[in-house]
Scaffold this motif. Structure first.
Motif, PDB file in Angstrom:
ATOM      1  N   MET A   1     150.819  25.107  36.095  1.00 45.29           N
ATOM      2  CA  MET A   1     150.392  23.759  35.809  1.00 45.29           C
ATOM      3  C   MET A   1     149.075  23.496  36.535  1.00 45.29           C
ATOM      4  SD  MET A   1     152.249  20.159  36.607  1.00 45.29           S
ATOM      5  CE  MET A   1     153.139  19.864  35.104  1.00 45.29           C
ATOM      6  N   LEU A   2     148.146  22.876  35.819  1.00 46.42           N
ATOM      7  CA  LEU A   2     146.840  22.586  36.386  1.00 46.42           C
ATOM      8  C   LEU A   2     146.894  21.364  37.288  1.00 46.42           C
ATOM      9  CD1 LEU A   2     144.569  23.105  33.261  1.00 46.42           C
ATOM     10  CD2 LEU A   2     144.900  24.663  35.170  1.00 46.42           C
ATOM     11  N   SER A   3     145.991  21.334  38.260  1.00 49.75           N
ATOM     12  CA  SER A   3     145.894  20.154  39.117  1.00 49.75           C
ATOM     13  C   SER A   3     145.315  19.006  38.304  1.00 49.75           C
ATOM     14  CB  SER A   3     145.015  20.454  40.332  1.00 49.75           C
ATOM     15  OG  SER A   3     143.695  20.676  39.926  1.00 49.75           O
ATOM     16  N   ASN A   4     145.349  17.810  38.859  1.00 47.11           N
ATOM     17  CA  ASN A   4     144.861  16.631  38.129  1.00 47.11           C
ATOM     18  C   ASN A   4     143.346  16.601  37.980  1.00 47.11           C
ATOM     19  OD1 ASN A   4     147.441  15.723  37.820  1.00 47.11           O
ATOM     20  ND2 ASN A   4     147.350  14.276  39.510  1.00 47.11           N
TER      21      ASN A   4
ATOM     22  N   VAL B   1     138.433  28.038  32.813  1.00 46.41           N
ATOM     23  CA  VAL B   1     137.032  27.694  32.601  1.00 46.41           C
ATOM     24  C   VAL B   1     136.783  27.599  31.101  1.00 46.41           C
ATOM     25  CG1 VAL B   1     134.638  28.423  32.910  1.00 46.41           C
ATOM     26  CG2 VAL B   1     136.309  28.872  34.708  1.00 46.41           C
ATOM     27  N   LEU B   2     136.149  26.522  30.694  1.00 55.38           N
ATOM     28  CA  LEU B   2     135.732  26.328  29.310  1.00 55.38           C
ATOM     29  C   LEU B   2     134.227  26.187  29.328  1.00 55.38           C
ATOM     30  CD1 LEU B   2     136.267  25.590  26.273  1.00 55.38           C
ATOM     31  CD2 LEU B   2     136.355  23.217  27.050  1.00 55.38           C
ATOM     32  N   LEU B   3     133.534  27.024  28.554  1.00 55.37           N
ATOM     33  CA  LEU B   3     132.081  27.007  28.512  1.00 55.37           C
ATOM     34  C   LEU B   3     131.639  26.866  27.063  1.00 55.37           C
ATOM     35  CD1 LEU B   3     129.348  27.376  29.967  1.00 55.37           C
ATOM     36  CD2 LEU B   3     129.650  29.829  29.691  1.00 55.37           C
ATOM     37  N   LEU B   4     130.907  25.787  26.770  1.00 57.68           N
ATOM     38  CA  LEU B   4     130.401  25.526  25.423  1.00 57.68           C
ATOM     39  C   LEU B   4     128.879  25.453  25.484  1.00 57.68           C
ATOM     40  CD1 LEU B   4     132.924  22.706  24.453  1.00 57.68           C
ATOM     41  CD2 LEU B   4     133.031  25.120  23.790  1.00 57.68           C
ATOM     42  N   HIS B   5     128.212  26.338  24.754  1.00 55.10           N
ATOM     43  CA  HIS B   5     126.753  26.355  24.738  1.00 55.10           C
ATOM     44  C   HIS B   5     126.214  25.304  23.769  1.00 55.10           C
ATOM     45  CE1 HIS B   5     126.210  29.901  27.244  1.00 55.10           C
ATOM     46  NE2 HIS B   5     127.311  30.355  26.677  1.00 55.10           N
TER      47      HIS B   5
ATOM     48  N   MET C   1     136.657  14.539  37.135  1.00 51.82           N
ATOM     49  CA  MET C   1     137.470  13.596  36.367  1.00 51.82           C
ATOM     50  C   MET C   1     138.929  14.005  36.387  1.00 51.82           C
ATOM     51  SD  MET C   1     135.189  12.774  33.012  1.00 51.82           S
ATOM     52  CE  MET C   1     133.836  13.929  32.964  1.00 51.82           C
ATOM     53  N   ASP C   2     139.792  13.008  36.217  1.00 54.60           N
ATOM     54  CA  ASP C   2     141.219  13.249  36.119  1.00 54.60           C
ATOM     55  C   ASP C   2     141.493  13.908  34.768  1.00 54.60           C
ATOM     56  OD1 ASP C   2     144.077  12.296  37.249  1.00 54.60           O
ATOM     57  OD2 ASP C   2     144.026  12.174  35.050  1.00 54.60           O
ATOM     58  N   LEU C   3     142.048  15.104  34.793  1.00 56.23           N
ATOM     59  CA  LEU C   3     142.258  15.888  33.580  1.00 56.23           C
ATOM     60  C   LEU C   3     143.263  15.243  32.640  1.00 56.23           C
ATOM     61  CD1 LEU C   3     141.184  18.422  32.304  1.00 56.23           C
ATOM     62  CD2 LEU C   3     142.945  19.714  33.487  1.00 56.23           C
ATOM     63  N   HIS C   4     144.307  14.643  33.180  1.00 59.89           N
ATOM     64  CA  HIS C   4     145.319  13.998  32.338  1.00 59.89           C
ATOM     65  C   HIS C   4     144.714  12.806  31.596  1.00 59.89           C
ATOM     66  CE1 HIS C   4     149.258  12.757  30.972  1.00 59.89           C
ATOM     67  NE2 HIS C   4     149.000  11.534  31.418  1.00 59.89           N
TER      68      HIS C   4
ATOM     69  N   PHE D   1     127.714  22.886  28.324  1.00 60.94           N
ATOM     70  CA  PHE D   1     128.728  21.995  28.895  1.00 60.94           C
ATOM     71  C   PHE D   1     129.861  22.894  29.364  1.00 60.94           C
ATOM     72  CE2 PHE D   1     132.931  20.260  27.890  1.00 60.94           C
ATOM     73  CZ  PHE D   1     132.985  19.225  28.787  1.00 60.94           C
ATOM     74  N   SER D   2     130.367  22.662  30.557  1.00 65.66           N
ATOM     75  CA  SER D   2     131.488  23.469  31.035  1.00 65.66           C
ATOM     76  C   SER D   2     132.513  22.602  31.751  1.00 65.66           C
ATOM     77  CB  SER D   2     131.009  24.591  31.961  1.00 65.66           C
ATOM     78  OG  SER D   2     130.446  24.053  33.138  1.00 65.66           O
ATOM     79  N   LEU D   3     133.714  23.111  31.793  1.00 64.28           N
ATOM     80  CA  LEU D   3     134.823  22.455  32.471  1.00 64.28           C
ATOM     81  C   LEU D   3     135.518  23.510  33.313  1.00 64.28           C
ATOM     82  CD1 LEU D   3     137.521  20.135  31.193  1.00 64.28           C
ATOM     83  CD2 LEU D   3     138.217  22.423  31.831  1.00 64.28           C
ATOM     84  N   GLU D   4     135.914  23.166  34.512  1.00 59.99           N
ATOM     85  CA  GLU D   4     136.651  24.084  35.375  1.00 59.99           C
ATOM     86  C   GLU D   4     137.815  23.333  36.016  1.00 59.99           C
ATOM     87  OE1 GLU D   4     136.082  26.876  39.328  1.00 59.99           O
ATOM     88  OE2 GLU D   4     134.331  26.255  38.209  1.00 59.99           O
ATOM     89  N   ALA D   5     138.992  23.941  35.951  1.00 62.84           N
ATOM     90  CA  ALA D   5     140.191  23.367  36.564  1.00 62.84           C
ATOM     91  C   ALA D   5     140.982  24.501  37.209  1.00 62.84           C
ATOM     92  CB  ALA D   5     141.042  22.654  35.518  1.00 62.84           C
ATOM     93  N   ILE D   6     141.707  24.163  38.278  1.00 63.55           N
ATOM     94  CA  ILE D   6     142.543  25.158  38.952  1.00 63.55           C
ATOM     95  C   ILE D   6     143.979  24.665  38.984  1.00 63.55           C
ATOM     96  CG2 ILE D   6     140.673  26.087  40.346  1.00 63.55           C
ATOM     97  CD1 ILE D   6     141.676  24.427  42.682  1.00 63.55           C
ATOM     98  N   ASP D   7     144.905  25.602  39.221  1.00 61.53           N
ATOM     99  CA  ASP D   7     146.305  25.197  39.317  1.00 61.53           C
ATOM    100  C   ASP D   7     146.580  24.665  40.717  1.00 61.53           C
ATOM    101  OD1 ASP D   7     146.356  27.523  40.830  1.00 61.53           O
ATOM    102  OD2 ASP D   7     148.122  28.343  39.852  1.00 61.53           O
ATOM    103  N   PHE D   8     147.775  24.104  40.903  1.00 59.22           N
ATOM    104  CA  PHE D   8     148.126  23.485  42.183  1.00 59.22           C
ATOM    105  C   PHE D   8     148.150  24.484  43.336  1.00 59.22           C
ATOM    106  CE2 PHE D   8     149.795  20.108  39.398  1.00 59.22           C
ATOM    107  CZ  PHE D   8     149.188  19.019  39.998  1.00 59.22           C
ATOM    108  N   ASN D   9     148.434  25.757  43.057  1.00 58.25           N
ATOM    109  CA  ASN D   9     148.484  26.778  44.104  1.00 58.25           C
ATOM    110  C   ASN D   9     147.123  27.395  44.393  1.00 58.25           C
ATOM    111  OD1 ASN D   9     151.286  26.501  44.284  1.00 58.25           O
ATOM    112  ND2 ASN D   9     151.596  27.958  42.621  1.00 58.25           N
TER     113      ASN D   9
END
Length: 106
Positions: free
Chosen positions: A1-4, A29-33, A50-53, A15-23
């Protein structure tokens, strides 16, 4: 499960997005050119937390053909998203509080 929290990194090229799990053991990683969009324009480099949820709920309101505008207030506290559907002549506007995140650009 990803962190918030997730980081969103906007530039003129991508444009990119990066999220990590709680551990902190897995990273997503999402990368859109920019060349993958019909129109893409970014005047300033932005690095936003930003809050992912909450962001997921906002993105559920977007249709495939909508144009999207993202704006950050001059204090850097909030981000506004505007989705415009030219077919239905509909505009949706959402405002989110930003989170403090560590800067680790992709």
């Amino acid at each position: 499960m990803l962190s918030n929290g997730a980081t969103f990194d906007y530039s003129s090229a991508r444009f990119s997005l990066e999220a990590i799990d709680f551990n902190h053991s897995k990273t997503v990683v999402l990368l859109l050119h920019a060349r993958g969009f019909y129109h893409y324009l970014c005047h300033d480099n932005l690095y936003l937390g930003m809050d992912l949820h909450t962001m997921t709920n906002v993105l559920r309101c977007v249709n495939n053909d909508d144009s999207t505008t993202t704006e950050v207030d001059h204090h850097g506290d909030i981000v506004a998203f505007t989705f415009q559907d030219s077919v239905l002549d509909k505009i949706s506007h959402f405002v989110l509080w930003l989170m403090d995140v560590e800067r680790k650009p992709i």
